[in-house]
Design an enzyme around this catalytic site. Structure first.
Site, short mmCIF file in Angstrom:
data_model
loop_
_atom_site.label_atom_id
_atom_site.label_comp_id
_atom_site.label_asym_id
_atom_site.label_seq_id
_atom_site.Cartn_x
_atom_site.Cartn_y
_atom_site.Cartn_z
N GLU A 207 -27.23 97.89 -85.79
CA GLU A 207 -26.46 98.08 -87.03
C GLU A 207 -26.44 99.56 -87.41
OE1 GLU A 207 -28.57 95.58 -86.50
OE2 GLU A 207 -27.04 94.00 -86.50
N GLN B 218 -46.52 106.62 -81.15
CA GLN B 218 -45.68 107.11 -82.23
C GLN B 218 -46.04 106.43 -83.55
OE1 GLN B 218 -41.36 105.93 -82.65
NE2 GLN B 218 -41.09 108.01 -81.93
N GLY B 219 -46.34 107.23 -84.57
CA GLY B 219 -46.63 106.69 -85.90
C GLY B 219 -45.51 107.03 -86.86
N SER C 169 -42.63 104.25 -88.04
CA SER C 169 -42.26 103.11 -88.89
C SER C 169 -43.42 102.60 -89.72
CB SER C 169 -41.75 101.96 -88.03
OG SER C 169 -40.56 102.30 -87.39
N GLU D 139 -32.72 114.50 -75.90
CA GLU D 139 -32.21 113.38 -75.13
C GLU D 139 -30.72 113.62 -74.86
OE1 GLU D 139 -32.50 110.90 -73.26
OE2 GLU D 139 -30.37 110.43 -73.49
N SER E 201 -46.38 101.30 -80.24
CA SER E 201 -46.69 100.84 -78.89
C SER E 201 -47.88 101.60 -78.33
CB SER E 201 -45.49 101.06 -77.97
OG SER E 201 -44.40 100.26 -78.36
#
Lengths: 389, 334
Positions: free
Chosen positions: A374, A125-126, A128, A243, A160
């Site tokens: 948060e 996954q690209g 962040s 999901e 990852s």
């Protein structure tokens, strides 16, 4: 309200349990990332050949479209094998694949879905960036349209398995003039393309599957745009609706199992003054509370799945599950350290106690990755309680 | 497996909430506080007529034939509404009397003529036992293996003391041998466990009420030109209350259904429910006072009433630490 599973679902559970007992890998998952990739893909291949791949995917794309209840059963039984809940197959199966199912073109689905299910490829996954974490829409990796290609320059972080991945779901900024949510595009990125550099990031639990990825004028064909140019944010949001409550099932079952293992450990392990750790009132109380808390987490999972089975779209209640999962992971593994006593200071390969130390070191990530606690609390307060942003 | 409510269960929630809202609003509680007469006899009769004290009794014994899950939904509303009165102990008493074959007494309890209190769990302290809502003739007494009805006038030195919860009446009595007029062993019917689940249900309702009070205030209270709920220091405690309430409900529902379905781990789940719901209610009622600020500290505002009711309900069947210790003795959940 009922907790009963039908006779057919019980038979399904037996079938799953039997198959997993016979076929789940017995050897330890290798540490080396390349070897781990081969191990994970081999396991995916074997699941595919036996008809267990894509249990929640539509049949049209090679899946089994099982009911939510049966998906729950699969994940519960999978958790009991003790296999790692997240491995190199995760992004392809749970993120990129569902996104292409929901918003991909027929060509994109034909090119990518079956290879994911068959265990041919690894996705990462690209999303962040160093300047775009919780505020993902603030991402800056730039993509400029040039003929039939988009030319990408920028950087991603916290990816990852990037160093062993074939494909990447890549969010880029195609329109810096538009409001930030509206100038983003979702791309399928071939990680073997020229101009891409992957640098591993070592994490505090000695893991090395994290990475930074740098893009220097990488050319990506327009046909790899998922959805429309500048409409990537809606594509990324669409993934969330796939999901429906099962994401934390494996974690929750493994936590329950681990609480019971810790009770056994506390009964048998002699602390510094020669008494078993469980003779310490505060450890006993924390273990009892952990039992109640993991029971409630399972009940919360069941409640969430029950609701989603009736609803067209999953609600914000999923954020509560993630919050509790993170909190309990941190509390349970901190408790493990207190049961271990001074042995919690050691990292010795092959010793049983090291498992607890490693899990506790990993657990700091539980309240950060996938949306910080948060942010989850903001979502709960704003969408469930109607508090102002 | 489905933990959502059936339409019949949703109706139990709606109708009992409506009854409580109209017949037992918190203003009526306050009116009665000074009179030491917390329970309105007419309202109690009306509740009896709705079948509240026979909800979980078998139809062939004069009951409505519902399950513990349905009773739990009723008690969640009772908790939420702060309704004063020994609803929980009376429901347990109706069951004890019925299953012990004391038909005349069972009839009076179910019919609303007899309110029954409780010998507080946790054993004696310095030769003293405590009685809750022992205003009439009988109290429920639980032991680790049975549930019994005891006559109040068989106890000695019964004297009233002021309870921290203004809506509960408390008495001390000298500990002695309690001779039951009716008794039911747990292996015949786990009445004590039902009490634990119903207490968890009340605590869930209290946690939900506290959450809603805090959220409403956070949305509407303006300071520094903005609702205070924009600040994470207020927003996040509200979110935590929502999580506590949701966990408490989920685990209480799970425990009630586990009991109804005769699962072997029903005791594990009932005890867990009480632990989780106690924590939910205690943390949420405290956090609500904080969100409310100065108003939360007044007698006039209802917030403190939720704190105090939660404190009592959490201790009906023993100290919170007793339940933790008990949970550790049980076989793991299945």
């Amino acid at each position: 309200m009922d907790l009963a599973f039908s006779a057919e679902d019980d038979a399904f559970r037996d079938e799953v349990r039997t198959w997993l007992a016979e076929h789940a890998p017995r050897e330890h998952r290798p540490h080396d990332l390349q070897a781990a990739r081969e191990h994970d893909l081999d396991w995916q291949r074997r699941q595919y050949e036996a008809g267990w791949a894509g249990i929640g995917w539509p049949v049209a794309y090679g899946g089994r479209d099982l009911s939510l209840t049966r998906q729950l059963i699969w994940y519960e039984e999978y958790a009991r094998t003790g296999l790692a809940p997240i491995d190199a197959r995760f992004v392809g199966l749970s993120h990129a694949g569902p996104t292409l199912i929901g918003r991909g073109t027929d060509r994109q689905r034909a090119d990518h879905l079956l290879p994911i299910l068959r265990g041919d490829v690894v996705w990462c996954q690209g999303f962040s960036e160093p300047e775009a974490g919780s505020d993902l829409a603030g991402l800056r990796t730039r993509a400029v349209v040039d003929g039939d290609d988009l030319v990408v320059t920028g950087q991603k972080i916290w990816t990852s398995f990037a160093s062993v991945a074939d494909w990447q779901e890549l969010l880029v900024r195609t329109n810096p003039e538009a409001p930030k949510h509206r100038g983003i595009t979702w791309l399928i990125c071939d990680l073997h393309a020229p101009g891409i550099e992957v640098r591993p990031i070592r994490t505090m639990d000695d893991g090395d599957h994290f990475a930074e990825v740098f893009y220097d004028e990488v050319r990506i064909p327009r046909s790899n745009v998922v959805g429309d140019v500048d409409d990537g944010w809606s594509v990324a949001m669409s993934t969330l609706s796939f999901e429906r409550g099962t994401a934390f099932t494996i974690s929750q079952v493994q936590l329950s199992t681990n609480v019971e293992r810790l009770i056994e450990l506390a009964r048998s392990h002699r602390s510094v003054n020669g008494r078993p750790a469980i003779a310490d009132e505060s450890i006993a109380q924390r273990l009892a509370r952990a039992r109640a808390d993991v029971a409630a987490l399972r009940a919360l999972t069941y409640l969430n799945i029950s609701r989603n089975a009736h609803a067209a779209q999953p609600g914000p209640e999923g954020s509560m599950l993630k919050l509790e999962d993170a909190r309990l992971n941190q509390e349970v593994y901190r408790l493990a350290l207190d049961i271990l006593g001074p042995r919690c200071l050691e990292l010795v390969d092959g010793e049983d106690d090291t498992y607890w130390v490693e899990r506790q070191l990993w657990s700091y990530a539980a309240s950060i990755g996938g949306g910080t606690s948060e942010i989850q609390k903001n979502i709960v307060a704003e969408r469930l309680l109607g508090l102002p942003r | 497996m489905d933990l959502t409510l059936t339409p019949e269960q949703a109706e139990i929630v709606t109708s009992s909430a409506a009854f409580l809202r109209t017949r037992l609003p918190s203003s009526s509680l306050r009116q009665r506080l000074d009179s030491h007469d917390e329970v309105d006899a007419a309202v109690w009769s009306a509740a009896a007529e709705l079948g509240w004290f026979a909800l979980g009794l078998p139809e062939d014994r004069g009951g409505v034939g519902f399950g513990l899950a349905d009773e739990a939904l009723l008690f969640r509303e009772i908790g939420r509404s702060l309704a004063p009165g020994p609803f929980l102990s009376t429901v347990l008493a109706a069951r004890i009397a019925t299953l012990a074959g004391c038909d005349e007494l069972a009839g009076r309890i179910v019919g609303g003529a007899e309110r029954v209190g409780l010998v507080l769990g946790g054993g004696e302290q310095g030769g003293v036992v405590r009685l809750l809502d022992a205003d009439q003739s009988f109290v429920v007494a639980l032991s680790p293996s049975a549930a019994a009805l005891v006559a109040v006038d068989a106890l000695h030195d019964v004297r009233r003391v002021r309870c921290v919860d203004p809506a509960s009446s408390m008495r001390r009595a000298t500990a002695g041998e309690l001779r039951p007029v009716a008794i039911v062993q747990d292996e015949v019917d786990a009445i004590g466990r039902r009490g634990h689940v119903l207490a968890a249900a009340m605590l869930t309702g209290i946690a939900e009420a506290a959450r809603d009070i805090a959220a409403e205030h956070a949305r509407n209270r303006i300071q520094f030109d903005r609702p205070i709920g924009v600040h994470q220091a207020v927003k996040h405690p509200c979110a935590e209350m929502a999580v506590h309430a949701e966990r408490a409900f989920a685990q209480t529902a799970f425990a009630a259904v586990a009991h109804d379905e005769g699962r072997r781990d029903a005791e594990f789940h009932a005890t867990s429910a009480l632990v989780v719901a106690t924590e939910a209610a205690e943390r949420s009622t405290a956090a609500t006072i904080q969100v409310l600020g100065g108003m939360g500290f007044t007698f006039e505002h209802d917030a403190h009433l939720f704190v105090k009711r939660a404190r009592v309900v959490a201790r009906l069947f023993g100290a919170p630490s007793d339940h933790l210790a008990h949970l550790l003795t049980l076989a793991p959940a299945e």
